[in-house]
Design a protein around this motif. Structure first.
Motif, PDB file in Angstrom:
ATOM      1  N   SER A 151       0.837  -1.202   0.000  1.00  0.00           N
ATOM      2  CA  SER A 151       0.000   0.000   0.000  1.00  0.00           C
ATOM      3  C   SER A 151       0.872   1.252   0.000  1.00  0.00           C
ATOM      4  CB  SER A 151      -0.921  -0.013   1.213  1.00  0.00           C
ATOM      5  OG  SER A 151      -1.647   1.169   1.287  1.00  0.00           O
ATOM      6  N   ALA A 152       1.913   1.252   0.816  1.00  0.00           N
ATOM      7  CA  ALA A 152       2.822   2.409   0.868  1.00  0.00           C
ATOM      8  C   ALA A 152       3.529   2.609  -0.468  1.00  0.00           C
ATOM      9  CB  ALA A 152       3.832   2.227   1.989  1.00  0.00           C
ATOM     10  N   LEU A 153       3.967   1.519  -1.091  1.00  0.00           N
ATOM     11  CA  LEU A 153       4.637   1.622  -2.391  1.00  0.00           C
ATOM     12  C   LEU A 153       3.697   2.162  -3.462  1.00  0.00           C
ATOM     13  CD1 LEU A 153       6.750  -1.673  -2.379  1.00  0.00           C
ATOM     14  CD2 LEU A 153       7.589   0.678  -2.113  1.00  0.00           C
ATOM     15  N   HIS A 154       2.437   1.760  -3.420  1.00  0.00           N
ATOM     16  CA  HIS A 154       1.457   2.262  -4.391  1.00  0.00           C
ATOM     17  C   HIS A 154       1.246   3.778  -4.182  1.00  0.00           C
ATOM     18  CE1 HIS A 154       0.096  -1.200  -6.638  1.00  0.00           C
ATOM     19  NE2 HIS A 154       0.025  -1.918  -5.516  1.00  0.00           N
ATOM     20  N   GLN A 155       1.203   4.206  -2.941  1.00  0.00           N
ATOM     21  CA  GLN A 155       1.026   5.638  -2.681  1.00  0.00           C
ATOM     22  C   GLN A 155       2.214   6.432  -3.162  1.00  0.00           C
ATOM     23  OE1 GLN A 155       0.163   5.955   1.499  1.00  0.00           O
ATOM     24  NE2 GLN A 155      -1.940   5.194   1.284  1.00  0.00           N
ATOM     25  N   ILE A 156       3.403   5.901  -2.953  1.00  0.00           N
ATOM     26  CA  ILE A 156       4.616   6.603  -3.412  1.00  0.00           C
ATOM     27  C   ILE A 156       4.623   6.668  -4.940  1.00  0.00           C
ATOM     28  CG2 ILE A 156       7.135   6.410  -3.598  1.00  0.00           C
ATOM     29  CD1 ILE A 156       7.076   5.224  -0.754  1.00  0.00           C
ATOM     30  N   SER A 157       4.286   5.576  -5.594  1.00  0.00           N
ATOM     31  CA  SER A 157       4.283   5.587  -7.075  1.00  0.00           C
ATOM     32  C   SER A 157       3.168   6.482  -7.613  1.00  0.00           C
ATOM     33  CB  SER A 157       4.145   4.169  -7.609  1.00  0.00           C
ATOM     34  OG  SER A 157       2.895   3.631  -7.328  1.00  0.00           O
ATOM     35  N   LYS A 159       2.165   9.292  -6.183  1.00  0.00           N
ATOM     36  CA  LYS A 159       2.631  10.662  -6.010  1.00  0.00           C
ATOM     37  C   LYS A 159       3.647  11.038  -7.081  1.00  0.00           C
ATOM     38  CE  LYS A 159       1.925  11.111  -1.057  1.00  0.00           C
ATOM     39  NZ  LYS A 159       2.565  11.268   0.276  1.00  0.00           N
ATOM     40  N   GLU A 160       4.490  10.094  -7.490  1.00  0.00           N
ATOM     41  CA  GLU A 160       5.517  10.356  -8.507  1.00  0.00           C
ATOM     42  C   GLU A 160       4.896  10.528  -9.879  1.00  0.00           C
ATOM     43  OE1 GLU A 160       8.382   7.237  -8.235  1.00  0.00           O
ATOM     44  OE2 GLU A 160       9.203   7.984  -6.345  1.00  0.00           O
ATOM     45  N   SER A 161       3.751   9.916 -10.108  1.00  0.00           N
ATOM     46  CA  SER A 161       3.140   9.988 -11.444  1.00  0.00           C
ATOM     47  C   SER A 161       2.434  11.268 -11.716  1.00  0.00           C
ATOM     48  CB  SER A 161       2.108   8.885 -11.634  1.00  0.00           C
ATOM     49  OG  SER A 161       2.649   7.640 -11.390  1.00  0.00           O
TER      50      SER A 161
END
Length: 161
Positions: A151-157, A159-161
């Motif tokens: 879930s954290a990795l999806h949120q970070i990705s 935000k980067e997009s």
């Protein structure tokens, strides 16, 4: 009742106790239709059986069997015996549900894994989680950190997009 029939019933009681994984002694009385419903629930959920014997025959069986002898002091009022061969936790669940519907029915004790169990010990066993529930909880605890990381990795990705 003839003596030969009584001795056959006593042998049946001893055999039932020796073959089962657990046997619980319930006191109290429920109506015939509730009794029949309880029998069906026991049979369908856990393969359990509800049997009612005369106390004098149970006392005779207690003289012939040490395991039943430990329960002898409970054979003094109207009782029902619940035998479980497969899943004791499902049988215990059925007993708890009949107790909720009919509070006059109480567990006096019984035999669980060839050892005498008092009413208090039964309540402790009844509050334990079944093996399936424990497997589910264990899997949830193992998967929880992984799910949070994903879930954290999806949120970070995102935000980067």
């Amino acid at each position: 009742m003839k003596l030969s029939i009584k001795s056959e019933i006593v042998n049946n009681i001893v055999e039932s106790f020796s073959k089962c994984e657990s046997a619980f002694i319930l006191s109290g009385s429920i109506g015939a239709s509730a009794n029949q419903g309880f029998r069906k629930e026991l049979k369908s959920s856990s393969g359990g059986k509800l049997k009612i014997f005369k106390n004098t025959l149970l006392r005779r069986a207690a003289e012939n069997n040490e395991t039943i002898g430990e329960c002898k002091h409970l054979f003094n009022k109207q009782i029902m015996l619940v035998f479980s061969n497969n899943d004791s936790f499902k049988t215990i669940s059925s007993i708890k549900s009949i107790n909720k519907k009919h509070p006059s029915v109480e567990v006096c004790g019984g035999v669980y894994q060839e050892k005498f169990v008092s009413a208090n010990q039964f309540k402790k066993i009844a509050n334990l989680s079944s093996i399936n529930e424990l497997h589910f909880k264990l899997c949830s605890y193992i998967n929880s950190p992984i799910v949070k990381l994903i879930s954290a990795l999806h949120q970070i990705s995102a935000k980067e997009s």
